[in-house]
Structure formats: C-alpha cells, structure tokens
Design a protein around this motif. Structure first.
Motif, PDB file in Angstrom:
ATOM      1  N   TYR A 245      27.582 -35.584 -24.850  1.00 40.70           N
ATOM      2  CA  TYR A 245      28.620 -35.094 -23.938  1.00 40.70           C
ATOM      3  C   TYR A 245      27.954 -34.664 -22.637  1.00 40.70           C
ATOM      4  CZ  TYR A 245      31.458 -34.719 -28.182  1.00 40.70           C
ATOM      5  OH  TYR A 245      32.125 -34.982 -29.352  1.00 40.70           O
TER       6      TYR A 245
ATOM      7  N   TYR B  96      28.708 -32.270 -19.908  1.00 36.64           N
ATOM      8  CA  TYR B  96      29.640 -31.194 -19.553  1.00 36.64           C
ATOM      9  C   TYR B  96      29.496 -30.922 -18.065  1.00 36.64           C
ATOM     10  CZ  TYR B  96      32.123 -26.735 -19.628  1.00 36.64           C
ATOM     11  OH  TYR B  96      33.018 -25.713 -19.380  1.00 36.64           O
TER      12      TYR B  96
ATOM     13  N   ARG C 112      30.993 -29.405 -14.354  1.00 32.98           N
ATOM     14  CA  ARG C 112      31.881 -28.349 -13.861  1.00 32.98           C
ATOM     15  C   ARG C 112      33.174 -28.956 -13.340  1.00 32.98           C
ATOM     16  NH1 ARG C 112      29.665 -25.187  -8.658  1.00 32.98           N
ATOM     17  NH2 ARG C 112      31.739 -24.301  -8.958  1.00 32.98           N
TER      18      ARG C 112
ATOM     19  N   TYR D 157      30.257 -39.295 -23.396  1.00 30.74           N
ATOM     20  CA  TYR D 157      31.536 -38.877 -22.838  1.00 30.74           C
ATOM     21  C   TYR D 157      31.339 -37.811 -21.763  1.00 30.74           C
ATOM     22  CZ  TYR D 157      32.904 -40.791 -27.396  1.00 30.74           C
ATOM     23  OH  TYR D 157      33.061 -41.589 -28.501  1.00 30.74           O
ATOM     24  N   VAL D 158      32.185 -37.876 -20.741  1.00 30.57           N
ATOM     25  CA  VAL D 158      32.208 -36.819 -19.731  1.00 30.57           C
ATOM     26  C   VAL D 158      33.240 -35.777 -20.161  1.00 30.57           C
ATOM     27  CG1 VAL D 158      32.723 -36.291 -17.315  1.00 30.57           C
ATOM     28  CG2 VAL D 158      31.579 -38.440 -17.905  1.00 30.57           C
ATOM     29  N   HIS D 159      32.838 -34.520 -20.163  1.00 26.89           N
ATOM     30  CA  HIS D 159      33.761 -33.433 -20.511  1.00 26.89           C
ATOM     31  C   HIS D 159      33.811 -32.471 -19.335  1.00 26.89           C
ATOM     32  CE1 HIS D 159      35.938 -30.951 -23.517  1.00 26.89           C
ATOM     33  NE2 HIS D 159      35.495 -29.961 -22.756  1.00 26.89           N
ATOM     34  N   ARG D 160      35.012 -32.262 -18.784  1.00 27.54           N
ATOM     35  CA  ARG D 160      35.136 -31.411 -17.604  1.00 27.54           C
ATOM     36  C   ARG D 160      35.373 -29.952 -17.965  1.00 27.54           C
ATOM     37  NH1 ARG D 160      39.708 -32.761 -14.165  1.00 27.54           N
ATOM     38  NH2 ARG D 160      38.772 -31.227 -12.785  1.00 27.54           N
ATOM     39  N   GLY D 161      34.618 -29.072 -17.313  1.00 28.47           N
ATOM     40  CA  GLY D 161      34.852 -27.640 -17.432  1.00 28.47           C
ATOM     41  C   GLY D 161      36.053 -27.248 -16.592  1.00 28.47           C
TER      42      GLY D 161
ATOM     43  N   LEU E 290      33.046 -26.359 -24.627  1.00 26.55           N
ATOM     44  CA  LEU E 290      33.191 -27.744 -25.102  1.00 26.55           C
ATOM     45  C   LEU E 290      34.108 -27.798 -26.323  1.00 26.55           C
ATOM     46  CD1 LEU E 290      32.222 -30.786 -25.206  1.00 26.55           C
ATOM     47  CD2 LEU E 290      30.338 -29.986 -26.645  1.00 26.55           C
TER      48      LEU E 290
ATOM     49  N   ARG F 117      36.867 -38.948 -29.501  1.00 30.60           N
ATOM     50  CA  ARG F 117      35.646 -38.428 -28.884  1.00 30.60           C
ATOM     51  C   ARG F 117      35.132 -37.152 -29.534  1.00 30.60           C
ATOM     52  NH1 ARG F 117      36.011 -38.981 -22.348  1.00 30.60           N
ATOM     53  NH2 ARG F 117      36.470 -41.206 -22.271  1.00 30.60           N
ATOM     54  N   TYR F 118      36.035 -36.411 -30.194  1.00 27.57           N
ATOM     55  CA  TYR F 118      35.666 -35.077 -30.677  1.00 27.57           C
ATOM     56  C   TYR F 118      35.957 -34.931 -32.163  1.00 27.57           C
ATOM     57  CZ  TYR F 118      36.124 -34.245 -25.623  1.00 27.57           C
ATOM     58  OH  TYR F 118      36.003 -34.315 -24.260  1.00 27.57           O
TER      59      TYR F 118
ATOM     60  N   ALA G 150      38.810 -29.069 -29.458  1.00 30.20           N
ATOM     61  CA  ALA G 150      37.976 -29.510 -28.340  1.00 30.20           C
ATOM     62  C   ALA G 150      38.784 -30.255 -27.274  1.00 30.20           C
ATOM     63  CB  ALA G 150      36.826 -30.384 -28.848  1.00 30.20           C
TER      64      ALA G 150
ATOM     65  N   LEU H 252      40.656 -28.144 -23.281  1.00 32.76           N
ATOM     66  CA  LEU H 252      40.429 -28.153 -21.838  1.00 32.76           C
ATOM     67  C   LEU H 252      40.956 -29.432 -21.183  1.00 32.76           C
ATOM     68  CD1 LEU H 252      38.788 -25.547 -22.376  1.00 32.76           C
ATOM     69  CD2 LEU H 252      37.125 -26.328 -20.703  1.00 32.76           C
TER      70      LEU H 252
ATOM     71  N   HIS I 297      44.012 -29.540 -18.341  1.00 30.31           N
ATOM     72  CA  HIS I 297      43.881 -30.205 -17.030  1.00 30.31           C
ATOM     73  C   HIS I 297      45.068 -31.146 -16.796  1.00 30.31           C
ATOM     74  CE1 HIS I 297      40.035 -28.735 -15.678  1.00 30.31           C
ATOM     75  NE2 HIS I 297      39.369 -29.180 -16.719  1.00 30.31           N
TER      76      HIS I 297
ATOM     77  N   TYR J 124      39.473 -19.202 -17.291  1.00 26.14           N
ATOM     78  CA  TYR J 124      38.911 -20.175 -16.348  1.00 26.14           C
ATOM     79  C   TYR J 124      39.589 -20.130 -14.982  1.00 26.14           C
ATOM     80  CZ  TYR J 124      36.648 -22.153 -20.475  1.00 26.14           C
ATOM     81  OH  TYR J 124      35.885 -22.320 -21.594  1.00 26.14           O
TER      82      TYR J 124
END
Lengths: 432, 162
Positions: A120, A122, A124, A161-165, A181, B23-24, B29, B32, B36, B72
């Motif tokens: 992953y 992670y 921002r 995978y890209v995971h956005r904060g 995450l 993916r998870y 998970a 988030l 969005h 957040y």
C-alpha cells in the motif's frame, strides 16, 4: 568530482512516468537483478549499503527488513509512507510526480526481499494530483508485467495500491498510519509489538518512506560498495534530497551526497533572499532544533546534526534571515503541534497546548521573567513520556528557542511588548 | 424510521466501493476511501445522512464513522463553498508572507474561516503545511495547488473561479 544526481536523475525526462520510458532511461535493472537473487541476499545488500530511513528517524532500512519473520503462515505487507507532512518537506512529492516508476521499482524490490505480496502506498490526502500520477503509473506497471501475478516473469506475485489519507500529520507516524489504513482515527499504537511482527491487519509489515524506497533500485543495480562511497562516512551514506525553503532566492529540492553544509545549500539556492544575512536555520523539518547561523558550515548528516543538538529528520531545511523573529517562528510551530497532537497521551495533549499559550502570551507583551524556564519545564514533561515521537518533535523547536536564542525571548519578556516591535517573518517590499 | 427511508449511498458509489473490496482484508479499511467519495457526492461535506449511509454500507456504527470524520482535517461536518480554499500558513509559507495573503483573502471574501460567502461560491481555512514550500506562499483551491501568492494574486484567483 562532480556529483551526478541519482534520485532526481529522471527529472524532466519525457515519458519516464511510463514503464517504457523509464526502462529507456535505464530503469528496472535493479528489480531484475533482485529477482535473480535470494531474498535474504537482497536484504544483506541493502544492509551493507548503510541506507538509513529518509523519513525522519534514520533507522537502517536493511535491518528493518530483516525483522520480518520468515515463513508463510501470515501475509506480509509493505506500506510505503507517502504521508509527507513534516513542515518544510516536499521531496517525496517531487519523487512521485517526476519519477513514479522509480518508487514502484523500490517497493517491488522490498516486497521481494521480505516476501510481501501486497504493497500500500499511503499518500497524504492533499496530494490529489500525485495520487493520480501514481495510479496511472501503477496501471502501466501492471500492463507491462512489472506488477501482478508474475513480476517480470519470475513467478512472484505483487499487488500495489494507492491509499489516500485525509489530512492528519500524525498519520506519518508508523502505527498512526496503520490505524488510518485500517479505517480508524490515526492514533499511534503501543509498541511493542512493532509493525515488523504485528503491523497492517495484524500481519508483519515493513513501513518505509518514499525517498528511502527510491534509493533501493540504485543500491541493487550499482552495488552497496558504490552506494557507500557517497556521503560523509559509513554511518551516513548515499545521496540525499534537501528541501530548502524560507529566505533563499531559489527554494527547491536539491540532491547532494549526504553531508552538504548550510552554506553550500544557500549558494546552490542563489544566495540569501534579497541579500539579507542568515540568522538561523532548521535542518530537519519542524521537529528539529533551530540552529543559529554559526553552524552553517556543519555537514548536514545524521550524526553531525545530532552532535549539534538537532537532527537531519526529513532534511527539510528552513532558512531564516536576520529580519526573522524566532519567537514568532517557534510560536507558529507550537501552534502546528498543538493542532496535530492526536490527544491520546496527556503530556502531549496538554504540553502542546500550553506551549502555544505561553508563547502567545509572550507575543502579546504579557510575558513573565520565569517563562523561559516554564517552557523548559513543559518540554521536560513532554519528552519521552508519550506513545509516539510527536511530543518529542514538539520539544525540538521549543527547547532550542530557550537554549539557542535566549536573547530573543528575553527581549520580548523584558520589554513587556512595549519596545518589542514585532519583526516580520518576511521582507515587506516583495508583496508590492 | 422504516428501513427503506434510512440514508443509503448512491449506486455508483456503492459500485466504486465494491471495486475496492479486493484490495483490503477488512471492510473497515474501506472507510477513508468511502468517506472521500461520499463527501464529493454531498457537495464537499458530510451531513449526518452521509455518515449514516457510509456506516450502513460498511457495517459500522454511525458513532464509529463520526469519530473518524472528526479526526481528519479534509472531512467537513459543515457546509462548504463551491470552491474550498486552503491557505498554508505554516512556517515556510509564513516566512514568505502567508499571513498577509490570508488577511487579504479574508477581507476580500468578507467572511471568516469556515464560513461560506453569501453567493455560496467560496469558503476558506488556514491550513498546515501542504508540502509545497518551494512555492511559498501557496494555497490549495479544491484539488489544485496555487504557487507564489501575493495579497493581490490571491484576490485575482478568487475572481477567476466560476
């Protein structure tokens, strides 16, 4: 001997965001070589290179990888820390924008070395464009057999995978990141167990910074001995990105062998802004102690900065000229740490709040003679008393204000604000 | 309240979440990413209805989702403008005049932080470091970065927004 950029060598080259262009520029040789080696041999090579983490703590990367238990009873993960939120730091953004395949290659080598089948990244939440660039690069890597069920024909399976904060400094802390995450508030975990044993989703996990992983392909391709030949000594090896901001003519990310000096960086940046004199600098982001100008010839590496009472951190070098009010500067950083404290540990939640309030009071002209000592007392209560390093980070600038710039704080307190015309952060005429 | 009237995510978001499921290893998970998407759908903020819909989709309690939302900075619990401006005022930007940029923006929009202009066009906040200190002073307008701001240029940028 002129230093050839390593990490930034592809900046501005057309097409390198795609696998084909990146290969044309010499990429993916490190991964190819790694896949022909035993995973343990890859770890040994990275250990031998002396590569230390570029995110802030400077922990040896190869050693971190070696903590991952062997055997296949649980999945293993790599989480690439692209949460870059340390004030003054913008190197990882440049690396992801300019050369995303370099990062994918570094991640893939790490995954092979520790037998992780999932990575992953992670990132921002504010880096929207960079997340899209990475997604696109990852899609291209899948399409070209770099990722997927058969990485470069080796039979090794790897998903990325890209995971956005969603905007929280604390998620740059390893275990805060794992909590985030997993879909929770980014509050750091109690350690031990360390992530190498119990990390993402309860499984063994390596967490490395973007820049750290971007070094890895070069170590594999060109060898640990070549890598070690760059830098100040065997504990400070390799190329390093320095993010220079503040009062210089040309702020930016510059690559040097680790151990460049402040004066060399100022020269590279076209000199001090508007020809003013250097008063102070922060060598390693908001968490690092502020150093006075007399340290400008010190090699900026892990050990020399530690000896000077500061740290290399993320190598975010914030330059402040003679017109800067250090008390105001530290107040701004105290405000940052107060905002970003996750609130879990009392010494941090209270300490970051009180340190901001005390500085605010001083700047309102209501300081008392004991306030410098009060700030040090708050620092003593915060340092080393919390689950994670955020409180220690908040202590960095606070303590250095009292210890390295006593006259600045005294001027505010002694004058009761009356004679202390607030100096500005910047030279006013630029705004006209 | 009957089951049918409880808030649900629109079909396209549910499909997008489904696409991320492999993916998870856990449903949680997905929180988030789901928030969005929901925030984009609900005009840039998360009303209680959105929180309830996300909670239902992921089999979480609304309280748990609410706890994450409040943690957040990028999730909003109040209405925002059509354009959201985040002005970095951390030290590297402050050293190059960020506070003056923020003052100029505030007086131009004639609202305070976290308030929406009367025409619904803009809301702004000061923000912590956005990782673009070489562009200081800078701000984020929706998803885009704007560099080397001055008190004048920040007004121009606002004027040019639709």
């Amino acid at each position: 001997m002129a230093f050839e950029p390593v990490l930034l060598r592809n900046v501005g080259k057309p097409g390198v965001r795609q696998v084909a262009g990146y290969r044309e520029a010499g990429g993916y040789k490190g991964l190819e070589k790694a896949l022909g080696m035993e995973p343990d041999a890859v770890i040994e090579e990275v250990k031998a290179s002396g590569l230390r983490g570029r995110g802030g703590a400077g922990f040896p990367a190869g050693l971190k990888w070696s903590f991952i238990p062997k055997g296949n009873d649980k999945p293993k993960y790599l989480v690439c820390n692209a949460d870059e939120s340390e004030p003054g730091t913008f190197k990882d953004r440049i690396l992801m924008e300019q050369d995303p395949q370099q990062l994918i290659e570094g991640c893939a080598i790490c995954c092979w070395a520790v037998s992780a089948n999932t990575c992953y990244i992670y990132i921002r939440g504010e880096y929207v464009e960079q997340a899209e660039i990475l997604e696109e690069a990852i899609r291209d890597a899948y399409a070209n057999g770099i990722l997927g069920d058969d990485v470069m024909g080796s039979g090794f399976k790897l998903d990325m995978y890209v995971h956005r904060g969603a905007g929280a400094y604390i998620c740059g802390e390893e275990t805060g990141m794992l909590e985030s995450l997993e879909g929770r508030r980014g509050q750091p975990r109690i350690k031990p167990p360390f992530p190498a044993v119990v990390g993402a989703f309860g499984c063994p996990t390596v967490i490395n910074n973007v820049e750290t992983l971007c070094n890895v392909p070069h170590i594999l391709e060109r060898g640990a001995d070549w890598y070690k030949s760059i830098g100040t000594d065997e504990r400070n090896t390799g190329p390093k990105l320095y993010c220079v901001s503040g009062h210089v003519e040309k702020p930016g990310t510059y690559e040097f062998p680790i151990g460049v000096t402040m004066n060399q960086l100022i020269d590279t940046c076209g000199g001090m802004w508007r020809g003013a004199k250097l008063k102070a600098f922060i060598p390693g982001g908001a968490s690092a102690a502020i150093l006075p100008a007399k340290h400008a010839d010190l090699p900026l590496d892990f050990d020399q900065l530690a000896k000077a009472g500061s740290m290399l951190g993320s190598a975010a070098v914030i330059v402040m000229d003679e017109n800067t009010d250090i008390v105001r500067a530290v107040h701004r950083l105290a405000k940052f740490f107060n905002h970003e404290s996750c609130g879990q540990c009392t010494p941090c939640r209270e300490g970051t709040n009180w340190s901001e309030l005390v500085l605010k009071k001083i700047l309102a002209g209501k300081g008392n003679p004991g306030d410098a000592e009060l700030i040090l007392r708050i620092c003593r209560n915060m340092g080393g008393t919390t689950l994670c390093a955020l409180a220690d980070a908040a202590v960095g600038p606070l303590r250095s204000l009292v210890q390295n710039f006593p006259e600045e704080i005294a001027a505010w307190i002694d004058n009761g604000g009356a004679g202390a015309e607030p100096r500005r952060y910047f030279a006013e005429e630029v705004l006209v | 309240m009957s089951e049918a009237s409880e808030p649900r995510l629109p079909e396209e978001i549910r499909e997008a979440i489904d696409a991320l499921r492999p993916r998870y290893p856990t449903e949680e998970a997905l929180l988030l990413p789901a928030l969005h998407m929901a925030q984009r759908h609900w005009d840039g903020w998360l009303p209680d209805e959105a929180i309830a819909a996300v909670a239902h989709e992921l089999n979480l309690t609304p309280a748990k989702v609410y706890g994450v939302v409040t943690f957040y900075d990028l999730y909003h619990q109040n209405p925002v403008g059509r354009h959201r401006l985040r002005v970095c005022t951390n030290l590297p930007c402050a050293l190059r005049g960020a506070e003056e940029v923020l003052d100029s923006l505030r007086s131009h929009l004639q609202v305070d932080e976290d308030e929406v202009t009367a025409d619904g066009k803009c809301s702004f906040v000061h923000f912590e470091c956005l990782g673009a200190c070489e562009q200081a002073p800078m701000m984020m307008v929706d998803d885009d970065y704007h560099a080397h701001l001055t008190p004048e240029s920040v007004r121009r940028i606002v004027e040019e927004l639709d």
